[in-house]
Design a protein around this motif. Sequence first.
Motif, PDB file in Angstrom:
ATOM      1  N   GLY A 172     -26.134  32.418  21.859  1.00  0.00           N
ATOM      2  CA  GLY A 172     -25.978  33.223  20.655  1.00  0.00           C
ATOM      3  C   GLY A 172     -25.566  32.418  19.440  1.00  0.00           C
ATOM      4  N   HIS A 173     -25.103  31.196  19.667  1.00  0.00           N
ATOM      5  CA  HIS A 173     -24.648  30.342  18.560  1.00  0.00           C
ATOM      6  C   HIS A 173     -25.645  29.218  18.260  1.00  0.00           C
ATOM      7  CE1 HIS A 173     -20.135  31.493  18.838  1.00  0.00           C
ATOM      8  NE2 HIS A 173     -20.808  32.320  19.610  1.00  0.00           N
ATOM      9  N   GLU A 174     -26.735  29.152  18.994  1.00  0.00           N
ATOM     10  CA  GLU A 174     -27.576  27.955  18.971  1.00  0.00           C
ATOM     11  C   GLU A 174     -28.192  27.665  17.601  1.00  0.00           C
ATOM     12  OE1 GLU A 174     -28.076  29.835  23.154  1.00  0.00           O
ATOM     13  OE2 GLU A 174     -28.135  30.548  21.054  1.00  0.00           O
ATOM     14  N   VAL A 175     -28.774  28.654  16.980  1.00  0.00           N
ATOM     15  CA  VAL A 175     -29.459  28.433  15.705  1.00  0.00           C
ATOM     16  C   VAL A 175     -28.470  28.030  14.617  1.00  0.00           C
ATOM     17  CG1 VAL A 175     -30.575  29.702  13.830  1.00  0.00           C
ATOM     18  CG2 VAL A 175     -31.532  29.785  16.143  1.00  0.00           C
ATOM     19  N   LEU A 176     -27.353  28.714  14.548  1.00  0.00           N
ATOM     20  CA  LEU A 176     -26.322  28.372  13.566  1.00  0.00           C
ATOM     21  C   LEU A 176     -25.916  26.905  13.696  1.00  0.00           C
ATOM     22  CD1 LEU A 176     -24.012  29.056  11.523  1.00  0.00           C
ATOM     23  CD2 LEU A 176     -22.638  29.673  13.538  1.00  0.00           C
TER      24      LEU A 176
ATOM     25  N   ASP B 271     -25.980  34.901   8.446  1.00  0.00           N
ATOM     26  CA  ASP B 271     -26.299  35.467   9.755  1.00  0.00           C
ATOM     27  C   ASP B 271     -26.735  34.326  10.668  1.00  0.00           C
ATOM     28  OD1 ASP B 271     -25.735  38.080   9.045  1.00  0.00           O
ATOM     29  OD2 ASP B 271     -27.769  38.455   8.326  1.00  0.00           O
ATOM     30  N   GLY B 272     -26.053  34.173  11.756  1.00  0.00           N
ATOM     31  CA  GLY B 272     -26.284  33.032  12.627  1.00  0.00           C
ATOM     32  C   GLY B 272     -27.585  33.074  13.395  1.00  0.00           C
ATOM     33  N   TRP B 273     -28.342  34.128  13.266  1.00  0.00           N
ATOM     34  CA  TRP B 273     -29.650  34.182  13.933  1.00  0.00           C
ATOM     35  C   TRP B 273     -30.790  33.874  12.946  1.00  0.00           C
ATOM     36  CZ3 TRP B 273     -26.164  38.311  13.857  1.00  0.00           C
ATOM     37  CH2 TRP B 273     -26.379  39.258  12.856  1.00  0.00           C
ATOM     38  N   ASP B 274     -30.437  33.622  11.695  1.00  0.00           N
ATOM     39  CA  ASP B 274     -31.430  33.327  10.665  1.00  0.00           C
ATOM     40  C   ASP B 274     -31.367  31.838  10.355  1.00  0.00           C
ATOM     41  OD1 ASP B 274     -32.820  32.940   8.241  1.00  0.00           O
ATOM     42  OD2 ASP B 274     -32.377  34.973   7.560  1.00  0.00           O
ATOM     43  N   TYR B 275     -32.287  31.068  10.925  1.00  0.00           N
ATOM     44  CA  TYR B 275     -32.240  29.609  10.787  1.00  0.00           C
ATOM     45  C   TYR B 275     -32.268  29.173   9.331  1.00  0.00           C
ATOM     46  CZ  TYR B 275     -33.490  24.679  11.109  1.00  0.00           C
ATOM     47  OH  TYR B 275     -33.497  23.314  10.969  1.00  0.00           O
ATOM     48  N   ALA B 276     -33.164  29.721   8.558  1.00  0.00           N
ATOM     49  CA  ALA B 276     -33.307  29.296   7.163  1.00  0.00           C
ATOM     50  C   ALA B 276     -32.034  29.581   6.377  1.00  0.00           C
ATOM     51  CB  ALA B 276     -34.506  29.993   6.518  1.00  0.00           C
ATOM     52  N   GLU B 277     -31.457  30.747   6.590  1.00  0.00           N
ATOM     53  CA  GLU B 277     -30.224  31.099   5.879  1.00  0.00           C
ATOM     54  C   GLU B 277     -29.090  30.172   6.300  1.00  0.00           C
ATOM     55  OE1 GLU B 277     -27.181  34.897   5.293  1.00  0.00           O
ATOM     56  OE2 GLU B 277     -29.052  35.154   6.413  1.00  0.00           O
ATOM     57  N   CYS B 278     -28.980  29.902   7.601  1.00  0.00           N
ATOM     58  CA  CYS B 278     -27.925  29.004   8.094  1.00  0.00           C
ATOM     59  C   CYS B 278     -28.120  27.591   7.541  1.00  0.00           C
ATOM     60  CB  CYS B 278     -27.927  28.964   9.619  1.00  0.00           C
ATOM     61  SG  CYS B 278     -27.424  30.491  10.410  1.00  0.00           S
ATOM     62  N   ARG B 279     -29.356  27.146   7.539  1.00  0.00           N
ATOM     63  CA  ARG B 279     -29.642  25.775   7.087  1.00  0.00           C
ATOM     64  C   ARG B 279     -29.269  25.615   5.615  1.00  0.00           C
ATOM     65  NH1 ARG B 279     -33.832  21.857   8.819  1.00  0.00           N
ATOM     66  NH2 ARG B 279     -33.332  20.004   7.581  1.00  0.00           N
ATOM     67  N   ARG B 280     -29.657  26.564   4.783  1.00  0.00           N
ATOM     68  CA  ARG B 280     -29.373  26.447   3.350  1.00  0.00           C
ATOM     69  C   ARG B 280     -27.874  26.638   3.081  1.00  0.00           C
ATOM     70  NH1 ARG B 280     -34.600  29.179   3.119  1.00  0.00           N
ATOM     71  NH2 ARG B 280     -36.095  27.652   2.283  1.00  0.00           N
TER      72      ARG B 280
ATOM     73  N   CYS C 275     -35.372  35.036  17.308  1.00  0.00           N
ATOM     74  CA  CYS C 275     -35.564  35.155  15.858  1.00  0.00           C
ATOM     75  C   CYS C 275     -36.149  33.869  15.275  1.00  0.00           C
ATOM     76  CB  CYS C 275     -34.234  35.484  15.179  1.00  0.00           C
ATOM     77  SG  CYS C 275     -33.613  37.150  15.525  1.00  0.00           S
ATOM     78  N   PHE C 276     -35.683  32.728  15.764  1.00  0.00           N
ATOM     79  CA  PHE C 276     -36.195  31.439  15.299  1.00  0.00           C
ATOM     80  C   PHE C 276     -37.670  31.317  15.680  1.00  0.00           C
ATOM     81  CE2 PHE C 276     -34.981  26.611  15.251  1.00  0.00           C
ATOM     82  CZ  PHE C 276     -35.800  26.419  14.145  1.00  0.00           C
ATOM     83  N   ALA C 277     -37.999  31.682  16.926  1.00  0.00           N
ATOM     84  CA  ALA C 277     -39.390  31.604  17.367  1.00  0.00           C
ATOM     85  C   ALA C 277     -40.278  32.506  16.519  1.00  0.00           C
ATOM     86  CB  ALA C 277     -39.475  31.997  18.844  1.00  0.00           C
TER      87      ALA C 277
END
Length: 711
Positions: A54-58, A232-241, A295-297
Amino acid sequence: MVIAPDQVADPLAGFPVQELLEDFATCCRSRALDDREILLQKQSKVFFQISGAGHEVLLTAVARALRPGSDWFFPYYRDRALVLALGVSPLDLLLQAVGSALDPASGGRQMPCHFGDRARHIVSQSSPTGSQCLPAVGCAEAGRYLVRRPELLAAGLHAAGDEVVYVSLGDGTTSEGEFWESLNTACRLHLPVLYLVADNGYAISVRAADQAPAPISELVQGFRGLAVSRCDGWDYAECRRTAAQAVARVRAGEGPGLIHARVTRPYSHSSADSQAKYRPGAELAEEARHDPIECFAAALLAAGLANAEQLDAIRRQARAEVAAAADAALAAPRPDPARVHLHLFAEGSSPTAPSASPIPAPAAPPTGEGTEPLVLAEAIRATLFERMAADERIVVFGEDVADADEGLLAEVEGKGGVFGVTRGLQRRFGSARCYNTPLAEANIVGRAVGQALRGLRPVAEIQFFDYLWPAMQQLRSELATLRWRSNGAFACPAVIRVPIGGYLKGGAIWHSQSGEAILAHVPGLRIAFPSRAADAVGLLRSALTGEDPVLFLEHKHLYRQRDCADPFPEASWQLPFGQAAVVRPGQDLTIVTWGATVRLCLETARRLEAADEADVEVIDLRTLVPWDRELVADSVRRTGRLLVVHEDVLTCGFGAEVAAFAAQECFWSLDAPVRRVTAPDLWVPYAPELEATVLPQVEDIVTGARAVLAA
């Protein structure tokens, strides 16, 4: 205005495709590791499992903005994907999970997901929630201190001018006071610390609503200088930025930042938990919709950056890689039980080793010509001046230890601690090397931990032993364990100075207690307890040049007693830990003592000689960890009788350790039962008459000695 679907900006635009696929693969490896460990735990091949699911993408997104080997990392147990992204291998993580001797983080000493990697600056992790926050702040302080001192960098210490100190925690951990203490200092000192709070809505089974009145990103708004962001930790783009912006701000020197990220917890808290007992099925089903890997996929597919077959291949490759790593970990060698004692202290040292060269008479260290005797407090002060002048790694801090505000130094005398022991250090060495801290004992010790692991030599003062207890978490769980839990990868040579004890009228319960036995029970912590000036000098020099954490206990009643004064020893003289002193030789009875009761025992010996013609030997232990078993045994074998005297309470006092040793090792030499003279199991009271009743007096020791002599 309504935006058509084909007009919506691609959220992954601007990120290199190769990085996106690498991060997706890291997420898959992290989840595969969780799944494999759960399987192995059911087979009793892994003995505990805690999930990072559950924390992977973040975490992979945050890792993109950080620099292993330059930045510093204080992770928590759900940061599996982060350490993978920093370069730790699946095999390394599984070696810890199975408890192998080859576990690079701890050699099989720590449970899974207690990360540590010296080369990548991942500081060995402990289990208490939130205790990593204060060492992280101390680490950031040390980095700033070092980067401004090229001579220390040239001598082998490391710091980068734009380094970031990352510290992560769950939302439940923000209830811990040490988190708030760390924020206070990080913001006040404008330190480059990035907090990542991963909020999965629960602290095991306790809901976030039961933890705090508002989300943590709202609660911290009052901290000036703290930049707060959310994602949101499931949104890669949001976490990355979000991570890139937050890290860039901290790296640019704009002060600390905090990212509050919502994440999911698809698996139970740990293998010892079943979240089905307290989470409804509908809630778990809703959470599954936000599974970060799915979500990332979906984002990769929607952006046309990969097709389903490619993503399935990445998942299969991740599972295969983890399966192979698991086989290798299970085949790896098991730890050697004979080595479990290693790295508790620095190489070649032992808490139970006998003294190398017992001192058979009162110590007479070499002194310079014409040196006037110094009382204990002034001897400690002179030693700090001497060592700080010789070693720029030494910094002194605590409550009231500085002289005054820099703008007032020309107008006022200066304080230098409530007992004046640090007076003048700030004037001589500057406010970067002697400074005041908040009234928060955990803050003081925790910062010392972070500074020491970076190579500094912090000397932290706790104002009174009676107020040490808020720092017990840092003393026991961080300071004392760091070398052992990291299997020798990290060291923590901090010195914690603590005024201790009674015999000062009016101190009462809150300023007169002893309790050294409680700290002596903590493996990995050295304890000095000198009774006179020369011993304090020699032991403090040893503490400041050694590699172990030291609790340096200074008896308040002895600070200015003239009969404890000594000429200042020559700079080359040091007193090794574990060497007791025979301060009065004798043949009829051995008295073992330390601290303020040494003086009382010497007076006892004089009275017994005059009144009873008894020849009493008095031994001052000087250090409790290690203590000089060999010298005590030699004395008891000669006298045949032992009395142990100390100021602390009777039950579980350190005297019980000495008595038990004598009963086991000197039984056939004893001509009488071992006795103890101590305080009763009471607090020290305020009224002088009551204090004298509780604390051991000469008359009490005389009575005890006569009982042993008569037996």
